[in-house]
Enzyme design. Structure first.
Site, PDB file in Angstrom:
ATOM      1  N   SER A 142      17.823 -40.677 -11.235  1.00  0.00           N
ATOM      2  CA  SER A 142      18.733 -40.049 -12.213  1.00  0.00           C
ATOM      3  C   SER A 142      17.987 -38.969 -12.991  1.00  0.00           C
ATOM      4  CB  SER A 142      19.246 -41.107 -13.194  1.00  0.00           C
ATOM      5  OG  SER A 142      19.910 -42.121 -12.498  1.00  0.00           O
ATOM      6  N   ARG A 165      30.586 -33.208  -6.871  1.00  0.00           N
ATOM      7  CA  ARG A 165      31.135 -34.445  -7.469  1.00  0.00           C
ATOM      8  C   ARG A 165      32.616 -34.668  -7.176  1.00  0.00           C
ATOM      9  NH1 ARG A 165      27.072 -33.810 -12.481  1.00  0.00           N
ATOM     10  NH2 ARG A 165      25.454 -35.085 -11.532  1.00  0.00           N
ATOM     11  N   ARG A 174      51.881 -61.446   6.269  1.00  0.00           N
ATOM     12  CA  ARG A 174      51.275 -62.769   6.157  1.00  0.00           C
ATOM     13  C   ARG A 174      52.251 -63.745   5.483  1.00  0.00           C
ATOM     14  NH1 ARG A 174      47.697 -66.509   8.012  1.00  0.00           N
ATOM     15  NH2 ARG A 174      46.733 -67.700   6.305  1.00  0.00           N
ATOM     16  N   GLU A 230      24.799 -39.078  -5.682  1.00  0.00           N
ATOM     17  CA  GLU A 230      25.119 -37.813  -6.380  1.00  0.00           C
ATOM     18  C   GLU A 230      25.425 -38.023  -7.860  1.00  0.00           C
ATOM     19  OE1 GLU A 230      27.240 -34.842  -4.086  1.00  0.00           O
ATOM     20  OE2 GLU A 230      26.805 -36.069  -2.341  1.00  0.00           O
TER      21      GLU A 230
HETATM   22  C1  LIG Z   1      23.069 -44.191   0.623  1.00  0.00           C
HETATM   23  C2  LIG Z   1      22.399 -43.188  -0.287  1.00  0.00           C
HETATM   24  C3  LIG Z   1      22.317 -41.865   0.122  1.00  0.00           C
HETATM   25  C4  LIG Z   1      21.676 -40.919  -0.708  1.00  0.00           C
HETATM   26  N1  LIG Z   1      21.526 -39.631  -0.267  1.00  0.00           N
HETATM   27  C5  LIG Z   1      20.769 -38.760  -0.985  1.00  0.00           C
HETATM   28  C6  LIG Z   1      20.472 -37.453  -0.486  1.00  0.00           C
HETATM   29  O1  LIG Z   1      20.910 -37.065   0.591  1.00  0.00           O
HETATM   30  N2  LIG Z   1      19.668 -36.654  -1.228  1.00  0.00           N
HETATM   31  C7  LIG Z   1      19.144 -37.034  -2.429  1.00  0.00           C
HETATM   32  O2  LIG Z   1      18.412 -36.257  -3.041  1.00  0.00           O
HETATM   33  N3  LIG Z   1      19.420 -38.269  -2.936  1.00  0.00           N
HETATM   34  C8  LIG Z   1      20.214 -39.142  -2.243  1.00  0.00           C
HETATM   35  N4  LIG Z   1      20.479 -40.401  -2.748  1.00  0.00           N
HETATM   36  C9  LIG Z   1      19.904 -40.795  -4.039  1.00  0.00           C
HETATM   37  C10 LIG Z   1      20.911 -41.004  -5.143  1.00  0.00           C
HETATM   38  O3  LIG Z   1      21.420 -39.784  -5.585  1.00  0.00           O
HETATM   39  C11 LIG Z   1      20.189 -41.809  -6.250  1.00  0.00           C
HETATM   40  O4  LIG Z   1      20.054 -43.130  -5.758  1.00  0.00           O
HETATM   41  C12 LIG Z   1      20.928 -41.819  -7.553  1.00  0.00           C
HETATM   42  O5  LIG Z   1      20.950 -40.534  -8.133  1.00  0.00           O
HETATM   43  C13 LIG Z   1      20.325 -42.795  -8.575  1.00  0.00           C
HETATM   44  O6  LIG Z   1      18.942 -42.716  -8.654  1.00  0.00           O
HETATM   45  P1  LIG Z   1      18.054 -44.064  -8.525  1.00  0.00           P
HETATM   46  O7  LIG Z   1      18.522 -44.777  -7.310  1.00  0.00           O
HETATM   47  O8  LIG Z   1      16.634 -43.694  -8.589  1.00  0.00           O
HETATM   48  O9  LIG Z   1      18.455 -44.946  -9.774  1.00  0.00           O
HETATM   49  P2  LIG Z   1      17.823 -44.879 -11.263  1.00  0.00           P
HETATM   50  O10 LIG Z   1      17.818 -43.475 -11.741  1.00  0.00           O
HETATM   51  O11 LIG Z   1      16.557 -45.628 -11.251  1.00  0.00           O
HETATM   52  O12 LIG Z   1      18.905 -45.696 -12.066  1.00  0.00           O
HETATM   53  C14 LIG Z   1      18.973 -47.121 -12.069  1.00  0.00           C
HETATM   54  C15 LIG Z   1      20.126 -47.539 -12.979  1.00  0.00           C
HETATM   55  O13 LIG Z   1      19.852 -47.085 -14.321  1.00  0.00           O
HETATM   56  C16 LIG Z   1      20.909 -46.271 -14.779  1.00  0.00           C
HETATM   57  N5  LIG Z   1      20.375 -45.212 -15.633  1.00  0.00           N
HETATM   58  C17 LIG Z   1      19.315 -44.382 -15.397  1.00  0.00           C
HETATM   59  N6  LIG Z   1      19.127 -43.550 -16.420  1.00  0.00           N
HETATM   60  C18 LIG Z   1      20.092 -43.823 -17.328  1.00  0.00           C
HETATM   61  C19 LIG Z   1      20.460 -43.283 -18.593  1.00  0.00           C
HETATM   62  N7  LIG Z   1      19.791 -42.275 -19.152  1.00  0.00           N
HETATM   63  N8  LIG Z   1      21.541 -43.814 -19.227  1.00  0.00           N
HETATM   64  C20 LIG Z   1      22.235 -44.841 -18.693  1.00  0.00           C
HETATM   65  N9  LIG Z   1      21.934 -45.397 -17.513  1.00  0.00           N
HETATM   66  C21 LIG Z   1      20.892 -44.892 -16.816  1.00  0.00           C
HETATM   67  C22 LIG Z   1      21.560 -45.714 -13.516  1.00  0.00           C
HETATM   68  O14 LIG Z   1      22.899 -45.338 -13.753  1.00  0.00           O
HETATM   69  C23 LIG Z   1      21.454 -46.911 -12.576  1.00  0.00           C
HETATM   70  O15 LIG Z   1      22.491 -47.804 -12.823  1.00  0.00           O
HETATM   71  C24 LIG Z   1      21.147 -41.325  -1.954  1.00  0.00           C
HETATM   72  C25 LIG Z   1      21.262 -42.670  -2.362  1.00  0.00           C
HETATM   73  C26 LIG Z   1      21.871 -43.596  -1.536  1.00  0.00           C
HETATM   74  C27 LIG Z   1      21.936 -45.022  -1.997  1.00  0.00           C
END
Ligand SMILES: Cc1cc2nc3c(=O)[nH]c(=O)nc-3n(C[C@H](O)[C@H](O)[C@H](O)COP(=O)(O)OP(=O)(O)OC[C@H]3O[C@@H](n4cnc5c(N)ncnc54)[C@H](O)[C@@H]3O)c2cc1C
Length: 379
Positions: free
Chosen positions: A134, A245, A270, A365
């Site tokens: 994020s 988005r 059903r 995203e």
């Molecule tokens: C199947 C899949 C395909 C993807 N494809 C791509 C791709 O092609 N290219 C690419 O670049 N990325 C891709 N992603 C990455 C995706 O965009 C990220 O997983 C997403 O942005 C969240 O980042 P993170 O997983 O590191 O979670 P984190 O950022 O670690 O967040 C963990 C949790 O904390 C919450 N959180 C974090 N910060 C805050 C805040 N300030 N306030 C409140 N809540 C917060 C989040 O909402 C989440 O619930 C993909 C992910 C998946 C699962």
């Protein structure tokens, strides 16, 4: 105010729906089960121009440049199979920063490659890192100047088509001390020495799509592959996400609609206690709510896309649509499983897959929480 689609949009809807029904639906369960990349389906999509539909015609694509029209197509593809549609969408996602930030020369060189109807070439957009999800400004991949080239080093994770892409768009720091003004973006040829595929993830849903780590080790990229001026890519990435988005929102609508339609038909057929279960309000009222939420989600997504088509900001509206639709898809698919009872839980029926696929819509995203952060900044 006119809520009807134009004749051209109706034709696009039919085109995409036909493909989804013919090629995606019958293949979905098997690719999901085997967690295999749907090359055959992508080849068929490429051949009819449905892989690069958002790329303008002058760069070899199908020229569906209106975002509303893009949404009309995407809903049908995600109705077909969210895993296969995500694999297809990786190409459009890589094309988007090139369209948003690229020079005419870059567009002419790279977009026709992604739009080739005879050869599936995958694109991947690499923003996320193990320690920067994020919080994308915090990315640590570096692009260091070396004469007229850059050397890119770092690890990207959760990348759709990561490790198997022909064209990467990589976000990297050119100035690590400059915060968001230190982020640049580069088009990287997938065959460049120094790129290696990392771990391929096993996922809850979207199993036909390939999500993996990608390592960049001193990958040499010429200056002419930089998208826009140095240090300006964060703004470009935000613009790109603003426009992607509404597409994720409509993807959620597509998955939810698939589950709702199935649950509705099932409820009418059903028989329990001597009558179709539909004739219990405990079953039919949630179906009415599902339909309402799906339509509300679609309208939010269309409005955001319409604003973008008018060259207006859709930051607030796109985030509203994505946050709403992500949660909505989860609620609708959960209720669809409930409508089928035990059968909903079994892999013999497609509903459990839609339930698994729906969860991603509030994660990739920009999570639902991040959408709310965007919104609260703008309220
Ligand atoms: C199947 C899949 C395909 C993807 N494809 C791509 C791709 O092609 N290219 C690419 O670049 N990325 C891709 N992603 C990455 C995706 O965009 C990220 O997983 C997403 O942005 C969240 O980042 P993170 O997983 O590191 O979670 P984190 O950022 O670690 O967040 C963990 C949790 O904390 C919450 N959180 C974090 N910060 C805050 C805040 N300030 N306030 C409140 N809540 C917060 C989040 O909402 C989440 O619930 C993909 C992910 C998946 C699962």
């Amino acid at each position: 105010m006119d809520f009807s689609l134009t004749p051209e949009q109706e034709a696009l809807k039919e085109w995409a729906h036909g493909f989804a029904e013919r090629e995606m639906r019958p293949a979905a369960a098997e690719y999901d089960e085997r967690e295999e990349f749907p090359w055959e389906v992508l080849e068929k999509a490429a051949a009819i121009g449905l892989l690069a539909y958002s790329i303008p015609e002058e760069y070899g694509g199908s020229g569906v440049t209106s975002l509303v029209s893009n949404l009309v197509i995407a809903e049908e593809l995600f109705w077909g199979c969210a895993g296969i549609a995500t694999a297809m969408g990786g190409i459009g996602l890589a094309a988007l920063p090139i369209l948003e930030m690229g020079s005419e020369e870059q567009k002419r060189r790279w977009l026709p490659l992604l739009a080739d109807p005879n050869h599936v070439r995958l694109g991947a957009m690499c923003l996320t890192e193990p320690n920067a999800g994020s919080d994308v400004v915090n990315l640590s991949t570096r692009a260091v100047r070396d004469g007229s080239d850059y050397l890119i080093t770092g690890t990207k994770t959760f990348i759709t088509n990561g490790g198997i892409a022909d064209v990467y768009v990589v976000f990297a720091k050119t100035n690590p001390d400059a915060g968001y003004a230190g982020v640049s973006a580069f088009i990287v040829d997938g065959k460049s020495p120094g790129i290696s595929a990392g771990k391929k993830f096993k996922k809850l849903g979207l199993r036909a799509s390939h999500t993996a780590e990608v390592h960049f080790d001193q990958v040499r990229v010429p200056e002419e592959n930089r998208l826009g001026p140095e240090g300006m890519a964060f703004i470009g990435a935000m613009k790109m996400l603003e426009h992607s988005r509404p597409t994720v929102a409509i993807a959620a609508v597509g998955v939810a609609r698939a589950a709702y339609e199935f649950a509705l038909e099932y409820a009418k057929e059903r028989i329990q206690f001597g009558k179709p279960i539909y004739y219990n309000q405990a079953i039919s009222f949630p179906l009415a709510e599902m339909r309402t939420k799906i339509d509300a989600g679609r309208l939010l997504a269309y409005r955001a896309a319409w604003l973008a088509d008018q060259q207006k900001s859709c930051n607030l509206e796109g985030s509203m649509a994505k946050a709403f639709c992500g949660d909505m898809a989860m609620e609708v698919t959960t209720q669809a499983v409930q409508t089928l009872g035990g059968y909903g839980y079994m892999r013999d029926f497609p509903v459990e897959k839609w339930f698994r696929d729906a969860k991603i819509m509030s994660i990739y995203e920009g999570t639902t929480q991040i959408q709310k952060r965007v919104m609260t900044r703008l309220l």
